[in-house]
Design a protein around this motif. Structure first.
Motif, PDB file in Angstrom:
ATOM      1  N   LEU A 281       3.371  18.271   2.291  1.00 18.94           N
ATOM      2  CA  LEU A 281       4.370  17.265   1.901  1.00 18.94           C
ATOM      3  C   LEU A 281       3.993  16.592   0.580  1.00 18.94           C
ATOM      4  O   LEU A 281       4.855  16.276  -0.237  1.00 18.94           O
ATOM      5  CB  LEU A 281       4.535  16.212   3.005  1.00 18.94           C
ATOM      6  N   LEU A 282       2.713  16.390   0.356  1.00 20.22           N
ATOM      7  CA  LEU A 282       2.288  15.744  -0.897  1.00 20.22           C
ATOM      8  C   LEU A 282       2.509  16.650  -2.105  1.00 20.22           C
ATOM      9  O   LEU A 282       2.837  16.198  -3.200  1.00 20.22           O
ATOM     10  CB  LEU A 282       0.808  15.337  -0.809  1.00 20.22           C
ATOM     11  N   LEU A 283       2.335  17.969  -1.880  1.00 16.71           N
ATOM     12  CA  LEU A 283       2.478  18.897  -3.012  1.00 16.71           C
ATOM     13  C   LEU A 283       3.941  19.234  -3.296  1.00 16.71           C
ATOM     14  O   LEU A 283       4.267  19.742  -4.365  1.00 16.71           O
ATOM     15  CB  LEU A 283       1.687  20.190  -2.736  1.00 16.71           C
ATOM     16  N   ASP A 284       4.818  18.940  -2.351  1.00 21.17           N
ATOM     17  CA  ASP A 284       6.226  19.306  -2.484  1.00 21.17           C
ATOM     18  C   ASP A 284       7.003  18.271  -3.304  1.00 21.17           C
ATOM     19  O   ASP A 284       7.873  17.564  -2.794  1.00 21.17           O
ATOM     20  CB  ASP A 284       6.837  19.452  -1.085  1.00 21.17           C
ATOM     21  N   GLN A 285       6.649  18.141  -4.573  1.00 24.24           N
ATOM     22  CA  GLN A 285       7.358  17.247  -5.487  1.00 24.24           C
ATOM     23  C   GLN A 285       7.115  17.783  -6.896  1.00 24.24           C
ATOM     24  O   GLN A 285       6.104  18.444  -7.147  1.00 24.24           O
ATOM     25  CB  GLN A 285       6.870  15.800  -5.360  1.00 24.24           C
ATOM     26  N   PRO A 286       8.025  17.487  -7.829  1.00 26.13           N
ATOM     27  CA  PRO A 286       7.805  17.972  -9.184  1.00 26.13           C
ATOM     28  C   PRO A 286       6.569  17.309  -9.792  1.00 26.13           C
ATOM     29  O   PRO A 286       6.411  16.082  -9.663  1.00 26.13           O
ATOM     30  CB  PRO A 286       9.086  17.542  -9.938  1.00 26.13           C
ATOM     31  N   SER A 287       5.716  18.051 -10.424  1.00 32.34           N
ATOM     32  CA  SER A 287       4.494  17.560 -11.084  1.00 32.34           C
ATOM     33  C   SER A 287       3.734  16.516 -10.272  1.00 32.34           C
ATOM     34  O   SER A 287       3.587  15.365 -10.708  1.00 32.34           O
ATOM     35  CB  SER A 287       4.833  16.921 -12.439  1.00 32.34           C
ATOM     36  N   PRO A 288       3.240  16.891  -9.092  1.00 33.40           N
ATOM     37  CA  PRO A 288       2.511  15.895  -8.294  1.00 33.40           C
ATOM     38  C   PRO A 288       1.279  15.387  -9.032  1.00 33.40           C
ATOM     39  O   PRO A 288       0.611  16.139  -9.742  1.00 33.40           O
ATOM     40  CB  PRO A 288       2.102  16.670  -7.033  1.00 33.40           C
ATOM     41  N   LYS A 289       0.996  14.093  -8.846  1.00 33.31           N
ATOM     42  CA  LYS A 289      -0.122  13.475  -9.579  1.00 33.31           C
ATOM     43  C   LYS A 289      -1.002  12.658  -8.648  1.00 33.31           C
ATOM     44  O   LYS A 289      -0.538  12.098  -7.646  1.00 33.31           O
ATOM     45  CB  LYS A 289       0.429  12.537 -10.654  1.00 33.31           C
ATOM     46  N   ALA A 290      -2.283  12.590  -9.012  1.00 31.55           N
ATOM     47  CA  ALA A 290      -3.214  11.684  -8.335  1.00 31.55           C
ATOM     48  C   ALA A 290      -3.489  10.527  -9.296  1.00 31.55           C
ATOM     49  O   ALA A 290      -3.631  10.741 -10.500  1.00 31.55           O
ATOM     50  CB  ALA A 290      -4.510  12.415  -8.026  1.00 31.55           C
ATOM     51  N   TYR A 291      -3.535   9.301  -8.759  1.00 31.36           N
ATOM     52  CA  TYR A 291      -3.735   8.109  -9.595  1.00 31.36           C
ATOM     53  C   TYR A 291      -5.003   7.383  -9.168  1.00 31.36           C
ATOM     54  O   TYR A 291      -5.209   7.143  -7.963  1.00 31.36           O
ATOM     55  CB  TYR A 291      -2.565   7.132  -9.436  1.00 31.36           C
ATOM     56  N   SER A 292      -5.822   6.989 -10.145  1.00 32.66           N
ATOM     57  CA  SER A 292      -6.943   6.096  -9.834  1.00 32.66           C
ATOM     58  C   SER A 292      -6.380   4.726  -9.514  1.00 32.66           C
ATOM     59  O   SER A 292      -5.413   4.281 -10.141  1.00 32.66           O
ATOM     60  CB  SER A 292      -7.863   5.956 -11.036  1.00 32.66           C
ATOM     61  N   GLU A 293      -6.996   4.056  -8.550  1.00 33.97           N
ATOM     62  CA  GLU A 293      -6.569   2.682  -8.239  1.00 33.97           C
ATOM     63  C   GLU A 293      -7.382   1.723  -9.110  1.00 33.97           C
ATOM     64  O   GLU A 293      -8.617   1.769  -9.102  1.00 33.97           O
ATOM     65  CB  GLU A 293      -6.818   2.394  -6.757  1.00 33.97           C
ATOM     66  N   TRP A 294      -6.670   0.879  -9.823  1.00 35.07           N
ATOM     67  CA  TRP A 294      -7.326  -0.099 -10.697  1.00 35.07           C
ATOM     68  C   TRP A 294      -7.014  -1.509 -10.193  1.00 35.07           C
ATOM     69  O   TRP A 294      -6.039  -1.722  -9.460  1.00 35.07           O
ATOM     70  CB  TRP A 294      -6.878   0.077 -12.148  1.00 35.07           C
ATOM     71  N   ALA A 316      -4.010  -7.912 -10.203  1.00 31.01           N
ATOM     72  CA  ALA A 316      -3.742  -6.550  -9.707  1.00 31.01           C
ATOM     73  C   ALA A 316      -4.786  -6.196  -8.648  1.00 31.01           C
ATOM     74  O   ALA A 316      -5.978  -6.395  -8.848  1.00 31.01           O
ATOM     75  CB  ALA A 316      -3.803  -5.557 -10.858  1.00 31.01           C
ATOM     76  N   THR A 317      -4.303  -5.696  -7.534  1.00 35.85           N
ATOM     77  CA  THR A 317      -5.194  -5.375  -6.419  1.00 35.85           C
ATOM     78  C   THR A 317      -4.952  -3.947  -5.940  1.00 35.85           C
ATOM     79  O   THR A 317      -3.875  -3.376  -6.191  1.00 35.85           O
ATOM     80  CB  THR A 317      -4.993  -6.388  -5.264  1.00 35.85           C
ATOM     81  N   THR A 318      -5.925  -3.379  -5.262  1.00 29.64           N
ATOM     82  CA  THR A 318      -5.731  -2.065  -4.641  1.00 29.64           C
ATOM     83  C   THR A 318      -4.696  -2.203  -3.517  1.00 29.64           C
ATOM     84  O   THR A 318      -4.473  -3.317  -3.014  1.00 29.64           O
ATOM     85  CB  THR A 318      -7.065  -1.577  -4.056  1.00 29.64           C
ATOM     86  N   PRO A 319      -4.094  -1.100  -3.091  1.00 30.29           N
ATOM     87  CA  PRO A 319      -3.011  -1.220  -2.097  1.00 30.29           C
ATOM     88  C   PRO A 319      -3.471  -1.288  -0.644  1.00 30.29           C
ATOM     89  O   PRO A 319      -2.639  -1.296   0.253  1.00 30.29           O
ATOM     90  CB  PRO A 319      -2.196   0.055  -2.330  1.00 30.29           C
ATOM     91  N   TRP A 320      -4.792  -1.366  -0.375  1.00 30.76           N
ATOM     92  CA  TRP A 320      -5.300  -1.204   0.990  1.00 30.76           C
ATOM     93  C   TRP A 320      -4.830  -2.261   1.963  1.00 30.76           C
ATOM     94  O   TRP A 320      -4.811  -2.046   3.172  1.00 30.76           O
ATOM     95  CB  TRP A 320      -6.830  -1.157   0.972  1.00 30.76           C
ATOM     96  N   GLN A 321      -4.510  -3.440   1.478  1.00 28.27           N
ATOM     97  CA  GLN A 321      -3.988  -4.458   2.412  1.00 28.27           C
ATOM     98  C   GLN A 321      -2.510  -4.748   2.139  1.00 28.27           C
ATOM     99  O   GLN A 321      -1.976  -5.747   2.616  1.00 28.27           O
ATOM    100  CB  GLN A 321      -4.848  -5.722   2.356  1.00 28.27           C
ATOM    101  N   GLY A 322      -1.878  -3.860   1.403  1.00 29.14           N
ATOM    102  CA  GLY A 322      -0.434  -3.936   1.178  1.00 29.14           C
ATOM    103  C   GLY A 322       0.018  -5.316   0.743  1.00 29.14           C
ATOM    104  O   GLY A 322       0.997  -5.845   1.269  1.00 29.14           O
ATOM    105  N   SER A 323      -0.661  -5.890  -0.265  1.00 29.43           N
ATOM    106  CA  SER A 323      -0.423  -7.306  -0.539  1.00 29.43           C
ATOM    107  C   SER A 323      -0.032  -7.665  -1.962  1.00 29.43           C
ATOM    108  O   SER A 323       0.282  -8.822  -2.223  1.00 29.43           O
ATOM    109  CB  SER A 323      -1.678  -8.115  -0.188  1.00 29.43           C
TER     110      SER A 323
END
Ligand SMILES: Cc1cc2nc3c(=O)[nH]c(=O)nc-3n(C[C@H](O)[C@H](O)[C@H](O)COP(=O)(O)OP(=O)(O)OC[C@H]3O[C@@H](n4cnc5c(N)ncnc54)[C@H](O)[C@@H]3O)c2cc1C
Length: 427
Positions: A281-294, A316-323
C-alpha cells in the motif's frame, strides 16, 4: 464616572496560510477591532500531506475560538477514533495486544485538505492573498513592514508568522540570539516516515477485514520501526504509515521510497502478511517518498517586538503524539484571547510576550515527549522494548500533559501576564 477606554483598530498580517495561520485568522475574525490579512506563498491555499488527528485538547481549543466549531468539524468529515490498538509486530510477543486505548473523549481524524477547506470557508476572500512569499520584515516607529519576493510590501501594526518549520518570521524573531541560532534551527529528530492515503475497501482487502470492523487506529511496534493505519474522510479513506528510526540523518529531508528500503526497515516482521500488505500500500502511489522527521529542539522565545510566531514556525514537533496541529489551534485560542484585550497597537508587544511566556514551556514539553514516544513506538525504548506489558506501561500516561490542558486556566495565565506587562512595561 470612568469612561470605557476607546479601542483602536489593529491591522495584523499573518504570514502563511496553513492550518496554524488560517485557524488564527478565524479566531481573530471574531473580534471587530482586529483587521486580519493572510499572506500565503503558494499559488493557492492547500494542505500538503495526508491525515491529521485532532485530539480532545485541539477540539476544545477550536470550540473556544469558533462559535461554529461543531459544524466545521462535521463538514470537514472528521472520523472518530474509537480506539487505538497497539500491537507487538515482532519478536517473542509478535501479534500480542500491548494496549487498547479507548477514551471517553475521542480524537477525530481528518483529511488535511478538508479541514483547511472548512477553515477557509468562513474567511472573507479579500483577506486571503496567495503568491505572496515573505522576504523580510522590518520594524520602525511602532509599525511593521513586510516585504514580499514580488517586490511589493505592506505596513501593519503587527505580524504573526505561521510560515511553517523553516519560517522566515522565526529567523526575524530569533535574530538577536546569535549564539543560539544553530540550536534554534530545525533539525533531524532521529526518525523518518512515509505515508499514503488509500481507499477504505482496498486497505481492508489488503490488510485484513478484522482490522476494519470498527474505525480505530492500529499501531504495530516492530524492531526499530512501526506500521500504523487509521481511517479518515467520513470512513472512505485509510491513512497507512510506516516510520522508523534514522541512524544517520541525511541532509536532504526526502528521498525515494523503495521496496528495498521498506523490506530492510521491516525485516523483523516481514513474515507477517499485514507487513507485506502495508509495504504494497505504501509503494502504490506515484513517486513514493520517505521523509526525515525534523523538529525545533530549542526556541527561547516566540515573540520579538510586534512580531510573533505560531504553529510549526514556533514549535515544529515529530508526529508521534499527533499534536502539532493541536498546538497550533491552542496558539490561536491564546493569542486571540490576548489580542481581544488589546486596546491599541501599543499593547501588542505585551500581548505577544505573554503569549510566548505561556506557550513556549507547554509546546517544548510536547516536542520533547513526542520524540521519546517515537522510540517507544519503534520498539527501541529501554524501558519497553518489544514487551507488551512494558509497552502498555510506558504509553499509559504519555498523553496526560497534552490532553489534560485546562483551557480556561491556560488563557487566564496568559491574560494575567498580559495585564502585568501592560502595567509595568508598556505605557
Ligand atoms: C507526517 C506528519 C503527521 C502529522 N500528524 C499530526 C496529527 O495527527 N495531529 C496533529 O495535531 N498534528 C500532526 N502533525 C503536525 C501538523 O501537521 C503541523 O503541526 C501543522 O500542520 C502545522 O501547520 P502550520 O500552519 O504551522 O505549518 P504549515 O502547514 O507548514 O503551513 C505553513 C504555510 O506557510 C506558507 N509559507 C512558508 N513560507 C512562507 C513565506 N515566506 N511567505 C508566505 N507563506 C509562507 C507555506 O506555503 C504553508 O502554506 C503532523 C505532521 C507531520 C509531518
Amino acid at each position: 464616572m470612568s469612561e470605557e477606554p476607546s479601542i483602536s483598530p489593529i491591522k495584523l498580517a499573518i504570514i502563511g496560510g496553513g492550518l496554524a495561520g488560517v485557524t488564527l485568522a478565524n479566531a481573530l475574525a471574531q473580534h471587530d477591532h482586529i483587521v486580519v490579512h493572510v499572506y500565503e506563498s503558494a499559488p493557492q491555499f492547500s494542505a500538503r500531506g495526508a491525515a491529521v488527528g485532532l485530539a480532545v485538547n485541539a477540539q476544545n481549543a477550536l470550540h473556544h475560538v469558533l462559535p461554529h466549531a461543531s459544524e466545521l468539524l462535521e463538514n470537514a468529515g472528521g472520523v472518530p477514533m474509537n480506539s487505538t490498538r497497539v500491537m507487538v509486530g515482532a519478536g517473542a510477543y509478535m501479534n500480542q495486544l500491548a494496549r487498547d486505548h479507548t477514551g471517553t473523549k475521542q480524537g477525530l481524524v481528518f483529511h488535511r485538505a478538508s479541514l483547511l477547506r472548512e477553515l477557509l470557508r468562513s474567511l472573507p476572500e479579500d483577506s486571503l492573498h496567495t503568491n505572496k512569499k515573505l522576504n523580510n520584515i522590518s520594524e520602525k516607529d511602532g509599525k511593521v513592514e513586510v516585504r514580499f519576493t514580488d517586490d511589493t510590501s505592506m505596513i501593519c501594526d503587527a505580524v504573526v508568522g505561521a510560515d511553517g518549520i523553516f519560517s522566515t518570521v522565526r529567523d526575524h524573531v530569533l535574530r538577536d540570539l546569535q549564539d543560539n541560532q544553530n540550536d534554534c534551527k530545525a533539525s533531524a529528530a532521529g526518525f523518518w516516515d512515509c505515508r499514503n492515503l488509500v481507499p477504505f475497501e482496498r486497505a481492508k482487502a489488503t490488510l485484513g477485514e478484522q482490522y476494519f470492523e470498527t474505525h480505530r487506529q492500529y499501531v504495530w511496534v516492530n524492531d526499530g520501526a512501526v506500521t500504523a493505519h487509521d481511517v479518515c474522510e467520513n470512513g472512505n479513506t485509510v491513512q497507512c504509515v510506516i516510520c522508523a528510526v534514522e541512524g544517520d540523518p541525511a541532509q536532504d529531508r526526502s528521498r525515494p521510497l523503495t521496496r528495498e528500503l521498506l523490506e530492510t526497515t521491516l525485516k523483523s516482521s516481514l513474515d507477517r502478511a499485514h507487513t507485506q500488505g502495508m509495504i504494497e500500500l505504501l509503494l502504490d502511489q506515484p513517486s513514493p517518498k520517505a521523509y526525515s522527521e525534523w523538529e525545533h529542539k530549542a526556541t527561547p522565545t516566540y515573540a520579538s517586538g510586534r512580531v510573533c510566531i505560531v504553529g510549526d514556525a514556533a514549535h515544529a514537533t515529530t508526529p508521534w503524539q499527533g499534536s502539532g496541529a493541536g498546538l497550533a489551534i491552542e496558539d490561536a485560542m491564546v493569542l486571540a484571547a490576548l489580542l481581544a484585550r488589546v486596546r491599541s497597537a501599543n499593547e501588542i508587544e505585551a500581548a505577544f510576550q505573554a503569549f510566548s511566556d505561556v506557550r513556549q514551556p507547554r509546546c517544548q514539553k510536547v516536542i520533547d515527549s513526542s520524540r521519546e514516544t517515537g522510540t517507544i513506538f519503534c520498539g527501541r525504548h529501554p524501558a519497553a522494548g518489544l514487551d507488551p506489558e512494558r509497552l502498555n506501561e510506558a504509553l499509559t500516561t504519555r498523553w496526560q500533559h497534552i490532553h489534560g490542558l485546562d483551557h480556561d486556566k491556560h488563557k487566564s495565565e496568559a491574560l494575567a501576564k498580559f495585564e502585568a506587562y501592560r502595567v509595568t512595561t508598556w505605557p
